[in-house]
Write an enzyme that holds these catalytic residues in place. Sequence first.
Site, PDB file in Angstrom:
ATOM      1  N   THR A 100      -5.537   1.156   9.615  1.00 50.95           N
ATOM      2  CA  THR A 100      -4.753   2.295  10.125  1.00 50.95           C
ATOM      3  C   THR A 100      -5.588   3.208  11.023  1.00 50.95           C
ATOM      4  O   THR A 100      -5.086   3.722  12.026  1.00 50.95           O
ATOM      5  CB  THR A 100      -4.139   3.077   8.943  1.00 50.95           C
ATOM      6  OG1 THR A 100      -3.220   2.217   8.267  1.00 50.95           O
ATOM      7  CG2 THR A 100      -3.382   4.306   9.400  1.00 50.95           C
ATOM      8  N   ASP A 125      -0.075  -5.339   2.924  1.00 50.01           N
ATOM      9  CA  ASP A 125      -0.584  -4.152   3.589  1.00 50.01           C
ATOM     10  C   ASP A 125       0.164  -4.051   4.914  1.00 50.01           C
ATOM     11  O   ASP A 125       0.012  -4.916   5.779  1.00 50.01           O
ATOM     12  CB  ASP A 125      -2.102  -4.273   3.820  1.00 50.01           C
ATOM     13  CG  ASP A 125      -2.727  -2.916   4.077  1.00 50.01           C
ATOM     14  OD1 ASP A 125      -1.987  -1.991   4.442  1.00 50.01           O
ATOM     15  OD2 ASP A 125      -3.961  -2.793   3.913  1.00 50.01           O
ATOM     16  N   ASP A 141      -5.600  -5.323   0.471  1.00 45.79           N
ATOM     17  CA  ASP A 141      -6.605  -5.614   1.513  1.00 45.79           C
ATOM     18  C   ASP A 141      -7.073  -7.063   1.434  1.00 45.79           C
ATOM     19  O   ASP A 141      -7.546  -7.622   2.424  1.00 45.79           O
ATOM     20  CB  ASP A 141      -7.862  -4.739   1.325  1.00 45.79           C
ATOM     21  CG  ASP A 141      -7.571  -3.254   1.355  1.00 45.79           C
ATOM     22  OD1 ASP A 141      -6.829  -2.814   2.251  1.00 45.79           O
ATOM     23  OD2 ASP A 141      -8.103  -2.526   0.485  1.00 45.79           O
ATOM     24  N   GLU A 199       0.825  -1.206   0.000  1.00 44.87           N
ATOM     25  CA  GLU A 199       0.000   0.000   0.000  1.00 44.87           C
ATOM     26  C   GLU A 199       0.862   1.259   0.000  1.00 44.87           C
ATOM     27  O   GLU A 199       0.493   2.259  -0.603  1.00 44.87           O
ATOM     28  CB  GLU A 199      -0.953   0.036   1.205  1.00 44.87           C
ATOM     29  CG  GLU A 199      -1.746   1.336   1.191  1.00 44.87           C
ATOM     30  CD  GLU A 199      -2.964   1.375   2.052  1.00 44.87           C
ATOM     31  OE1 GLU A 199      -3.115   0.545   2.958  1.00 44.87           O
ATOM     32  OE2 GLU A 199      -3.794   2.276   1.794  1.00 44.87           O
ATOM     33  N   ILE A 251      -0.060  -1.986   7.470  1.00 48.17           N
ATOM     34  CA  ILE A 251      -1.057  -1.913   8.549  1.00 48.17           C
ATOM     35  C   ILE A 251      -2.424  -1.893   7.880  1.00 48.17           C
ATOM     36  O   ILE A 251      -2.767  -0.937   7.184  1.00 48.17           O
ATOM     37  CB  ILE A 251      -0.910  -0.652   9.426  1.00 48.17           C
ATOM     38  CG1 ILE A 251       0.511  -0.546  10.007  1.00 48.17           C
ATOM     39  CG2 ILE A 251      -1.943  -0.679  10.559  1.00 48.17           C
ATOM     40  CD1 ILE A 251       0.739   0.686  10.905  1.00 48.17           C
ATOM     41  N   ASP A 252      -3.186  -2.950   8.046  1.00 46.56           N
ATOM     42  CA  ASP A 252      -4.572  -2.918   7.576  1.00 46.56           C
ATOM     43  C   ASP A 252      -5.413  -2.562   8.795  1.00 46.56           C
ATOM     44  O   ASP A 252      -5.442  -3.293   9.796  1.00 46.56           O
ATOM     45  CB  ASP A 252      -5.008  -4.257   6.987  1.00 46.56           C
ATOM     46  CG  ASP A 252      -6.408  -4.134   6.399  1.00 46.56           C
ATOM     47  OD1 ASP A 252      -6.614  -3.258   5.552  1.00 46.56           O
ATOM     48  OD2 ASP A 252      -7.303  -4.886   6.838  1.00 46.56           O
TER      49      ASP A 252
HETATM   50  C1  IPD Z   1      -8.970  -0.270   5.130  1.00 47.72           C
HETATM   51  C2  IPD Z   1      -9.545  -1.263   6.093  1.00 47.72           C
HETATM   52  C3  IPD Z   1     -11.039  -1.024   6.251  1.00 47.72           C
HETATM   53  C4  IPD Z   1     -11.753  -1.064   4.938  1.00 47.72           C
HETATM   54  C5  IPD Z   1     -11.127  -0.134   3.951  1.00 47.72           C
HETATM   55  C6  IPD Z   1      -9.646  -0.446   3.802  1.00 47.72           C
HETATM   56  P1  IPD Z   1      -6.443   0.545   5.536  1.00 47.72           P
HETATM   57  O1  IPD Z   1      -7.575  -0.474   4.961  1.00 47.72           O
HETATM   58  O2  IPD Z   1      -9.335  -2.575   5.636  1.00 47.72           O
HETATM   59  O3  IPD Z   1     -11.651  -1.994   7.071  1.00 47.72           O
HETATM   60  O4  IPD Z   1     -13.096  -0.700   5.140  1.00 47.72           O
HETATM   61  O5  IPD Z   1     -11.820  -0.295   2.732  1.00 47.72           O
HETATM   62  O6  IPD Z   1      -9.075   0.401   2.856  1.00 47.72           O
HETATM   63  O7  IPD Z   1      -6.598   1.841   4.781  1.00 47.72           O
HETATM   64  O8  IPD Z   1      -6.652   0.696   6.985  1.00 47.72           O
HETATM   65  O9  IPD Z   1      -5.173  -0.151   5.181  1.00 47.72           O
HETATM   66 CA    CA Z   2      -5.925  -1.944   3.915  1.00 48.51          CA
HETATM   67 CA    CA Z   3      -2.954  -0.020   5.028  1.00 46.49          CA
END
Ligand code: IPD
Ligand code: CA
Ligand code: CA
Length: 262
Positions: A83, A78, A205, A61, A80-81
């Site tokens: 964030t 990713d 994701d 990402e 940090i998924d």
């Molecule tokens: C997000 C998370 C979130 C989802 C978003 C993603 P991020 O990733 O997974 O649950 O609803 O669509 O983009 O931005 O925290 O890496």
């Molecule tokens: Ca993510």
């Molecule tokens: Ca992320």
Amino acid sequence: MLRQIMEIAQQAGELIRTAADITPEEKTGFRDLVTQYDRQVQALLQNSLRAVLPQAAFLGEEGTFRPDGDALWEFIVDPIDGTTNFVQGFPNCCVSIGLLHRGQMELGVIYNPFTRELYSARRGQGAYRNGRRLQLADRDLQHSLCMFGSSPYYPELTELSLSLFGEIYAHAQDVRRFGSAALDFCYVADGRAGVFYECRLCPWDIAAGSLIAQEAGAVVSTLTGQSLPFDRKCSVAVGAPTAWAQMCSRFAPHIKGWEEML
Ligand code: IPD
Ligand code: CA
Ligand code: CA
């Protein structure tokens, strides 16, 4: 190689768990944040994974890397998924590492450093949480929790997200919005939830989570029933077979006219 990648995910997780003085910056808007830790974890993953498989391309990402020539392998990560959860101190976020080989997900590793839950899967060889094999039980929608993602960075999809939310809320046992798509896949794999859907997600994701869910016995597709692409954004519908089929057929009339956007 899976073991090495699991260790790398745990090392990366330590950076997240021990983070201090988190400084969020906005990317595309007030909901879309990045912190110094997203970048640090990305750098750690990029260096460590390159040592494991130097010929692999790397899609993350917070940055990408392509070796010379055609790469048959690609890490999709990713750092940090979740964030926003990380910034707010809500302990539901993870490191997600997928490995693609000739267009198919081969390995997936997801680690939540706060719960120390480490999910992993190898194609054809099952999914695991901390060494315990996961095999989800089939069940119907009425007896399923639904994990829901609100596609927060795409306001053009809010209307559709909410109409699907209304439909699923009327027919599932209840709905949960926890803020990490990668972990949403794991919670389906683990049997904590019966289904998960989101209208638009990025390859990082979905890469690792889709394999983990699939290897635990879930059906994984887009909201229109296609297999997931890993080279562009797409929608996601995941679940135990019966609940997944019921969810998709309930969603079908709501999706009419939105197909181009998914
Ligand atoms: C997000 C998370 C979130 C989802 C978003 C993603 P991020 O990733 O997974 O649950 O609803 O669509 O983009 O931005 O925290 O890496
Ligand atoms: Ca993510
Ligand atoms: Ca992320």
